[in-house]
Design an enzyme around this catalytic site. Structure first.
Site, PDB file in Angstrom:
ATOM      1  N   ARG A  97       4.935 -13.362   9.529  1.00 32.97           N
ATOM      2  CA  ARG A  97       5.543 -12.030   9.455  1.00 32.97           C
ATOM      3  C   ARG A  97       6.889 -12.029  10.156  1.00 32.97           C
ATOM      4  O   ARG A  97       7.161 -12.851  11.031  1.00 32.97           O
ATOM      5  CB  ARG A  97       4.651 -10.995  10.146  1.00 32.97           C
ATOM      6  CG  ARG A  97       3.383 -10.667   9.422  1.00 32.97           C
ATOM      7  CD  ARG A  97       2.591  -9.628  10.180  1.00 32.97           C
ATOM      8  NE  ARG A  97       3.366  -8.397  10.300  1.00 32.97           N
ATOM      9  CZ  ARG A  97       2.854  -7.176  10.182  1.00 32.97           C
ATOM     10  NH1 ARG A  97       1.572  -7.032   9.955  1.00 32.97           N
ATOM     11  NH2 ARG A  97       3.603  -6.122  10.303  1.00 32.97           N
ATOM     12  N   LYS A 150       2.737   2.126  10.646  1.00 38.78           N
ATOM     13  CA  LYS A 150       2.795   3.442  10.008  1.00 38.78           C
ATOM     14  C   LYS A 150       2.170   4.500  10.920  1.00 38.78           C
ATOM     15  O   LYS A 150       2.704   5.608  11.068  1.00 38.78           O
ATOM     16  CB  LYS A 150       2.064   3.395   8.669  1.00 38.78           C
ATOM     17  CG  LYS A 150       2.715   2.452   7.664  1.00 38.78           C
ATOM     18  CD  LYS A 150       1.788   2.121   6.509  1.00 38.78           C
ATOM     19  CE  LYS A 150       2.385   1.031   5.638  1.00 38.78           C
ATOM     20  NZ  LYS A 150       1.437   0.512   4.645  1.00 38.78           N
ATOM     21  N   GLU A 170       0.866  -1.183   0.000  1.00 38.95           N
ATOM     22  CA  GLU A 170       0.000   0.000   0.000  1.00 38.95           C
ATOM     23  C   GLU A 170       0.905   1.236   0.000  1.00 38.95           C
ATOM     24  O   GLU A 170       1.797   1.333   0.838  1.00 38.95           O
ATOM     25  CB  GLU A 170      -0.873   0.020   1.246  1.00 38.95           C
ATOM     26  CG  GLU A 170      -1.898  -1.087   1.329  1.00 38.95           C
ATOM     27  CD  GLU A 170      -2.688  -0.987   2.630  1.00 38.95           C
ATOM     28  OE1 GLU A 170      -3.522  -0.069   2.744  1.00 38.95           O
ATOM     29  OE2 GLU A 170      -2.445  -1.805   3.533  1.00 38.95           O
TER      30      GLU A 170
END
Length: 775
Positions: free
Chosen positions: A486, A496, A271
């Site tokens: 992950r 973020k 993204e």
């Protein structure tokens, strides 16, 4: 006034003014340090020396139970605890005895109080270790693992100074083997590798089971070849467990093979609403690496479906980071490339009775196992008209959504496919006021690009059913979604949203602040891309989430920089030295090898004059036992010059502070070899050096149980120390941003983009060795 008093108190402990001011910003730490310093002064009745001050700061910043403060301060002030090793043991002892009254005898035994390790004991322990390995040492010479000798000596003498042990090992090995020969300096021959076809059959798991992992680390591509044994071959999607087939599946797979020619296709789909971080490095390596390992292709596809949060700088930075890690996308694409097709499929989905327009508000859609929408069964024609009205801007944001008729694995019912947003899109402008969601877009973009293996992290496993359902509901080619764990790091925040909070709070400068673990930050700090890729290879391809220690990443950085960063000399705390009998009327030109272990990599030239600068810590008027550097009656060698200097006079200022030294010099081969060789600079450049430590004090700064006050309360006040007037030799004068060097005896450093002509700025990338004080 109180702040000024505290500032004076903290600088009196040996903290720089910058570090003292940073400490004052942390209310809890400054209060505990103030109390510790006050108690220590009462005990000593005099000023606190720098060594004691350093220990008091370490105590204040790491002690979690303030009730033990007075007890531990008394041990530090009375010099019963005088090393970092002892302090760590003391902190561990009080941590493991939270409620018990402290048994003084037991405590002192555990912390090495009163234990004196003499040079003779160190000499004997090292000699015993060398004798145990003598035959192997004589055979392998300097290729022998000297760390083994130091480890064995340290095991016998737990409280010995590690630097003294290393020095003794160096001296005894030199005495046994003599100076290094040309043969010793040659690189160790590489072990022959297995043929590719043999490697293809060996997975990382095989190596672990056979006990080989200790001797070699498979590259990520080699691991992925092993993983390929588990994955389906292109066109054989239907053989994957859980894959949903329909009467159209085999025809669609046949068409897929005709388009791709049986080629493996992956994609990296970030993204564009933030900077990539260390976890993305694993995703990049996995997607691009798996395609490369199987002679396939990988798309870089931007999931640009949320224009509110997307910025041009993020697109550019993501492309830069993929390239920086060494990968070239087959093609750069955008979800917005397919907006027309996605909209047409949404209309088709309504026609098939598989989607409907809903008017429930966002808060009503949250959560799982919610009640069915009251508009779930509205007529198809009505939903078609309403969806067209959504596109034409006849609904406000939040008034209408398009929802798909399915229940996901986690109980979430009817995920949203389209929502209304009146934010202009960076590529399509005002063409659209409705935008597709990830749940709707991702699988269909994979289908359009004929992706064979849609590799994603474990949290997307709950979306696998919607992935298969949507492709099959529209009768389009359906790829296979594979999930993997992950990669996270301790002492880090990569969200973020939280990085934005850190920037807003002034805790970091921006997304590329070298204390962060974004890829732009790691590049700015000086981490080589090869080291990050090697780290991903060591982590491996696991299904479980992996949280690694930062020092494992730093070890990969050292491995690369040791072979690639040329040496230079720099001094952080300069002390002027005048050589009164300098052997020439003008400065000499000294040839310094770029890589001392491999002189075939060339040399650089530095001046050597009658005035030089050394590290202030490389001189002591009153050295403690075991101190090997410059002192009265204790000469030292100057690296690369062939000269030894001996102290003759100490020049002090009005305050009693040492301002300069006067020494004499002699050829190193003219007398007994000195106990130590130190680095120096002459006619140097002045530069700024930024020294970085961890940004957070706890392993899991986002864990409320570990950090009840939230991650912003866990900031390490000593995470950045700026040395504004360091000195560096002139060999680095033409360095460009991101050029890397090893400053001898100090660590690895990288030139920061803030540098300008006449004012170089260096970031410390990593120290030369892992700090044993870090836990």
């Amino acid at each position: 006034m109180a702040a000024l008093d505290s500032l004076s108190l903290f600088t009196g402990l040996g903290l720089s003014e910058h570090k003292a001011r940073e400490t004052l910003k942390n209310t809890a730490l400054s209060a505990q340090l103030r109390e510790a310093a006050t108690q220590a002064q009462q005990t000593l009745g005099s000023t606190i020396d720098k060594a004691t001050g350093t220990l008091l700061y370490g105590l204040a910043s790491r002690l979690r139970d303030p009730r033990r403060l007075s007890f531990l301060v008394s041990y530090i002030a009375n010099k019963k605890i005088h090393t970092e090793l002892q302090l760590s043991a003391a902190l561990e002892y009080v941590r493991s005895h939270p409620l018990d009254p402290i048994n003084t005898e037991d405590f002192e035994q555990e912390c090495g109080v009163g234990v004196m390790v003499t040079p003779e004991q160190i000499e004997e322990a090292v000699e015993a270790a060398i004798n145990r390995h003598r035959p192997q040492l004589l055979e392998e010479r300097y290729r022998f693992n000297m760390g083994l000798l130091m480890g064995e000596a340290r095991a016998v003498l737990k409280w010995a100074d590690g630097k003294m042990i290393k020095h003794e090992v160096d001296m005894q090995v030199l005495h046994l083997l003599g100076p290094k020969t040309e043969t010793d300096l040659e690189k160790k021959p590489k072990v022959s590798k297995a043929r590719p076809e043999e490697k293809d059959q060996r997975t990382a798991k095989d190596l672990m089971e056979n006990g080989e992992a200790a001797d070699q680390t498979l590259s990520l591509i080699e691991q992925l070849r092993g993983e390929a044994l588990k994955f389906h071959k292109p066109g054989e999607n239907y053989k994957t467990p859980g894959y949903v087939t329909t009467p159209h599946t085999m025809d669609l797979l046949k068409q897929h093979l005709e388009i791709t020619g049986g080629q493996v296709r992956t994609r990296f789909p970030p993204e564009p609403n933030g900077i990539l971080h260390i976890g993305h490095a694993k995703a990049i390596n996995f997607n691009f690496g798996y395609a490369k390992a199987n002679n396939g292709i990988c798309f870089l596809r931007f999931d640009d479906t949320n224009p509110e949060k997307e910025e041009a700088k993020f697109f550019t930075a993501i492309c830069d980071m993929v390239t920086w890690l060494g990968y070239t996308p087959y093609k750069v694409t955008y979800a917005s490339d397919y907006f027309d097709q996605l909209y047409a499929w949404a209309v088709e989905l309504i026609h098939r009775g598989q989607a409907y327009v809903c008017h429930q508000r966002g808060e009503e859609l949250k959560g799982h196992n919610s009640l069915p929408s009251p508009w779930r069964d509205r007529p198809i024609e009505e939903s078609l008209l309403l969806f067209e009205a959504m596109r034409k801007g006849k609904f406000a944001e939040g008034e209408a959504t398009l929802r798909m008729k399915l229940v996901m694995e986690d109980g979430k019912m009817d995920p949203v496919a389209y929502r209304v947003k009146y934010t202009p899109h960076h590529r399509t402008g005002d063409t659209w006021c409705i935008y597709p969601t990830y749940d709707y877009t991702h699988c269909l973009c994979d289908s359009i690009e004929h992706i064979t293996h849609s590799l994603c992290t474990k949290e997307f496993q709950a979306r696998r059913s919607s992935y298969f359902w949507l492709c099959n509901a529209l009768d389009v080619y359906c790829p296979v979604q594979w999930e993997y764990g992950r990669l996270n790091l301790h002492y880090a925040v990569v969200s973020k949203r939280k990085i934005l909070q850190l920037v807003a709070a002034g805790a970091v400068r921006d997304w590329d602040d070298p204390r962060l673990f974004t890829l732009t930050a790691l590049r700015r700090r000086g981490f080589p891309p090869e080291a990050i890729n090697n780290f991903c290879a060591r982590v491996g391809v696991t299904v479980a989430q992996t949280t690694m220690e930062p020092h494992l990443l730093e070890a990969c950085v050292r491995d690369v920089l040791n072979d690639t960063a040329p040496r230079a000399m720099a001094v952080l705390e300069p002390l002027q030295v005048i050589i009164t009998n300098f052997p020439a009327t003008k400065s000499l030109d000294i040839q310094v090898p770029n890589f001392p272990a491999d002189e075939t990599k060339g040399f650089h030239q530095v001046p050597f004059g009658s005035m030089i600068f050394i590290e202030r810590t490389d001189f002591k008027e009153e050295p403690e036992p075991g101190y090997k550097r410059l002192a009265w009656g204790q000469p030292v060698g100057l690296r690369h010059t062939g000269y030894v200097i001996e102290l003759q006079h100490v020049v002090k200022g009005p305050s009693g502070c040492v301002e300069s030294l006067e020494v004499t010099c002699r050829r190193a081969d003219a007398a007994e070899k000195p106990k130590a060789f130190i680095h120096w600079v002459s006619q140097p450049l002045t530069c700024e050096i930024r020294l970085y430590e961890r940004l957070f004090q706890h392993k899991n700064p986002e864990d409320p149980a570990e950090v009840p006050g939230g991650f912003l309360s866990d900031l390490n006040p000593a995470s950045l120390q700026v040395v504004e007037a360091a000195l560096v030799d002139c060999s680095v004068a033409l360095a460009k941003p991101f050029d890397k060097f090893q400053f001898e005896r100090l660590g690895y450093f990288s030139l920061d983009p803030d540098s300008c002509q006449g004012q170089l700025v260096f970031n410390r990338t990593v120290t030369l060795k892992e700090d044993p004080g870090k836990v």
